[in-house]
Design a protein around this motif. Structure first.
Motif, PDB file in Angstrom:
ATOM      1  N   GLY A  98      13.513   1.138 -13.182  1.00 14.16           N
ATOM      2  CA  GLY A  98      13.380   2.370 -13.732  1.00 14.16           C
ATOM      3  C   GLY A  98      12.566   3.325 -13.218  1.00 14.16           C
ATOM      4  N   ASP A  99      11.625   2.837 -12.184  1.00 15.15           N
ATOM      5  CA  ASP A  99      10.556   3.754 -11.459  1.00 15.15           C
ATOM      6  C   ASP A  99      11.579   4.415 -10.438  1.00 15.15           C
ATOM      7  OD1 ASP A  99       8.605   2.945 -12.677  1.00 15.15           O
ATOM      8  OD2 ASP A  99       7.840   1.315 -10.906  1.00 15.15           O
TER       9      ASP A  99
ATOM     10  N   PRO B 193       0.855  -1.297   0.101  1.00 14.05           N
ATOM     11  CA  PRO B 193      -0.059   0.021   0.040  1.00 14.05           C
ATOM     12  C   PRO B 193       0.906   1.209   0.144  1.00 14.05           C
ATOM     13  CG  PRO B 193      -1.130  -1.638   1.387  1.00 14.05           C
ATOM     14  CD  PRO B 193       0.545  -2.210   0.970  1.00 14.05           C
ATOM     15  N   ASP B 194       2.065   1.392   0.414  1.00 14.66           N
ATOM     16  CA  ASP B 194       2.875   2.454   0.570  1.00 14.66           C
ATOM     17  C   ASP B 194       3.319   2.728  -0.813  1.00 14.66           C
ATOM     18  OD1 ASP B 194       3.002   2.489   3.325  1.00 14.66           O
ATOM     19  OD2 ASP B 194       4.828   1.030   3.439  1.00 14.66           O
ATOM     20  N   PHE B 195       3.308   1.843  -1.772  1.00 19.79           N
ATOM     21  CA  PHE B 195       3.486   2.098  -3.457  1.00 19.79           C
ATOM     22  C   PHE B 195       2.249   2.207  -4.117  1.00 19.79           C
ATOM     23  CE2 PHE B 195       7.691   0.348  -1.789  1.00 19.79           C
ATOM     24  CZ  PHE B 195       8.437   1.680  -1.920  1.00 19.79           C
TER      25      PHE B 195
ATOM     26  N   VAL C 143      10.680   8.942  -4.481  1.00 16.13           N
ATOM     27  CA  VAL C 143      11.091  10.057  -3.748  1.00 16.13           C
ATOM     28  C   VAL C 143      11.519   9.462  -2.173  1.00 16.13           C
ATOM     29  CG1 VAL C 143      10.787  12.442  -2.712  1.00 16.13           C
ATOM     30  CG2 VAL C 143      10.014  11.823  -5.153  1.00 16.13           C
ATOM     31  N   GLU C 144      12.716   9.359  -1.571  1.00 12.58           N
ATOM     32  CA  GLU C 144      13.079   9.065  -0.388  1.00 12.58           C
ATOM     33  C   GLU C 144      12.074   9.956   0.617  1.00 12.58           C
ATOM     34  OE1 GLU C 144      14.070   7.547   2.769  1.00 12.58           O
ATOM     35  OE2 GLU C 144      15.002   6.886   1.148  1.00 12.58           O
ATOM     36  N   PRO C 145      11.099   9.397   1.403  1.00 16.18           N
ATOM     37  CA  PRO C 145      10.328   9.879   2.380  1.00 16.18           C
ATOM     38  C   PRO C 145      10.883  10.745   3.368  1.00 16.18           C
ATOM     39  CG  PRO C 145      10.026   7.836   2.799  1.00 16.18           C
ATOM     40  CD  PRO C 145      10.956   7.701   1.648  1.00 16.18           C
TER      41      PRO C 145
END
Length: 102
Positions: A38-39, A28-30, A42-44
C-alpha cells in the motif's frame, strides 16, 4: 560487523508474473523501514536528459507485496533481507506537488 540489508525490487508484469528490476536498496534509503503493501515510492530516476520536475517524466511504484528472507546462519554473508514487489504507473496530476519536488 553488521551485514548489508539490501532490498531487491520486482515489478508486476502485464501477465501478472514478477520480473526482477535489478534494483537494490538498503533500509536507510527508505528511512530505516521496509515499505509495506500500500505504500507508494517515487521512482528516483528518470530517463536520461528528461526533466525530473516534469510530471510526465515521473513514475510511482505501488508496493503490492513484500517478502522477507530470514537469516538463519550467522556466517551467512548473503545480503538480502527481502523483496518488494511493485506495480509501476505514471504519476498522477494530484501527486504533482509530491513527485516533482526532487
Amino acid at each position: 560487523m553488521a551485514k548489508p540489508t539490501h532490498i531487491r525490487m520486482y515489478a508486476v508484469a502485464g501477465d501478472g508474473t514478477y520480473v526482477d528490476m535489478r534494483e537494490d536498496y538498503e533500509l536507510p534509503d527508505f528511512g530505516g523501514v521496509m515499505p509495506c503493501v500500500g505504500d507508494l515510492i517515487v521512482e528516483p530516476g528518470v530517463a536520461g536528459g528528461l526533466d525530473r520536475r516534469d510530471l510526465e517524466n515521473r513514475t510511482v511504484l505501488d508496493v503490492v507485496a513484500r517478502y522477507f528472507y530470514p537469516r538463519t546462519d550467522p556466517k551467512d554473508e548473503w545480503g538480502y533481507i527481502g523483496v518488494l514487489v511493485v506495480r509501476e504507473r505514471p504519476a498522477k496530476r494530484h501527486e504533482e506537488e509530491i513527485v516533482t519536488k526532487r
